[in-house]
Design a protein around this motif. Structure first.
Motif, short mmCIF file in Angstrom:
data_model
loop_
_atom_site.label_atom_id
_atom_site.label_comp_id
_atom_site.label_asym_id
_atom_site.label_seq_id
_atom_site.Cartn_x
_atom_site.Cartn_y
_atom_site.Cartn_z
N ALA A 147 9.85 18.55 -0.65
CA ALA A 147 9.88 17.44 -1.59
C ALA A 147 10.54 17.84 -2.91
O ALA A 147 11.11 17.00 -3.62
N TRP A 148 10.48 19.11 -3.25
CA TRP A 148 11.11 19.62 -4.47
C TRP A 148 12.63 19.66 -4.31
O TRP A 148 13.38 19.27 -5.19
N PHE A 149 13.09 20.11 -3.14
CA PHE A 149 14.53 20.27 -2.91
C PHE A 149 15.22 18.93 -2.64
O PHE A 149 16.30 18.66 -3.16
N LEU A 150 14.62 18.09 -1.80
CA LEU A 150 15.29 16.88 -1.34
C LEU A 150 15.61 15.93 -2.47
O LEU A 150 16.73 15.39 -2.55
N GLN A 151 14.67 15.68 -3.38
CA GLN A 151 14.94 14.71 -4.45
C GLN A 151 15.99 15.20 -5.43
O GLN A 151 16.64 14.40 -6.11
N ARG A 152 16.20 16.52 -5.48
CA ARG A 152 17.26 17.05 -6.33
C ARG A 152 18.64 16.83 -5.73
O ARG A 152 19.65 16.92 -6.43
#
Length: 269
Positions: free
Chosen positions: A155-160
């Protein structure tokens, strides 16, 4: 520097870049229940201390990576066995080691996504700097379909990569997206025929391999730092790094090559 000893992956060394290939097609290159997390961490640790300018990550067979081993989840074995505290510790000492290793890689990482990349496999692709896809590429943040969450930090990587709203939709629906949609969402840099995928990744890696290694790695560190620093602090940091670059051997070689319209040969880090 000798190549690391890997169990479920192979590492091919070329001129200033390497190709890490997952070799567990029997389980669609699952990241749990195999040694692939250990192999990824070992390969990146080795690459960080090498003179490489790029590492390509890809999968052998039909898939890039299926993420977690579903059978182990159902049987509550492996990293999914034990008490909640034990499972939590297994995540920290297991799949999350991969997340930290990929995030802290000091050289550019290219994911050549040869097939399905779902769950933690999708998150691994998102952790890389660049993703190339083909007609067989499929992505899915599919944890919700199994009643779990992205325990690897997805969830940290995808939204970036795609913004909060689209990341929320993909995470809450658990749906699969094909290569064409992934291209439209900006998840893929390029979409090529599967027969050309690895060659395209290697051509890109070769273009990185020709660059001054110190400046290349400094550029990657700056891009990571820029994600978490305020502008004024970041500019101060850039000034310090740039001053060091102006006194580097790489800078002198690059300048001389540019002025004389010739190619430079760099000695490494």
């Amino acid at each position: 520097m000798s190549l690391p000893q890997l169990t479920d992956a192979t590492l091919r060394l070329e001129d200033r870049y390497a190709v890490l290939t997952f070799e567990r097609d029997d389980v669609r290159n699952a990241l749990t229940g195999t040694a692939l997390v250990d192999d990824i961490c070992a390969a990146i640790e080795w690459a960080n201390h090498s003179d490489l300018n790029c590492l390509i990550i890809t999968g052998a067979g039909k898939g890039f990576s299926s993420g977690g081993n579903i059978k182990e989840m159902a049987d509550k074995t492996g990293m999914f066995g034990g008490s909640p505290m034990q499972i939590s510790d297994s995540y920290r000492r297991g799949i999350q080691r991969m997340s930290r290793a990929v995030f802290h890689a000091e050289l550019p990482l290219i994911a050549a996504v040869n097939g399905a990349a779902v769950g933690a496999g999708f998150d691994l692709a998102c952790m890389c700097d660049i993703r190339l896809g083909c007609e067989h590429t499929r992505f899915g943040e599919t944890f919700i379909n199994l009643g779990i969450i992205p325990g690897d930090g997805g969830a940290w990587f995808l939204q970036r990569l795609v913004g909060y709203q689209r990341a929320a939709e993909l995470t809450f629906s658990g749906r699969l997206i094909d290569a064409e949609e992934a291209m439209k969402l900006g998840l893929l840099l390029e979409l090529v025929d599967s027969s050309e995928l690895l060659a395209k990744a290697e051509a890109l890696a070769q273009s990185f391999a020709k660059q001054p290694p110190q400046a290349l790695r400094a550029s990657k560190r700056l891009m990571k730092i820029a994600q978490r620093q305020e502008l004024n602090d970041f500019l101060d940091h850039c000034a310090s790094v740039q001053a060091a670059c102006h006194y580097s051997e790489d800078h002198g070689l690059a300048l001389n090559a540019f002025i004389n319209k010739e190619s430079a040969t760099y000695s490494g880090l």
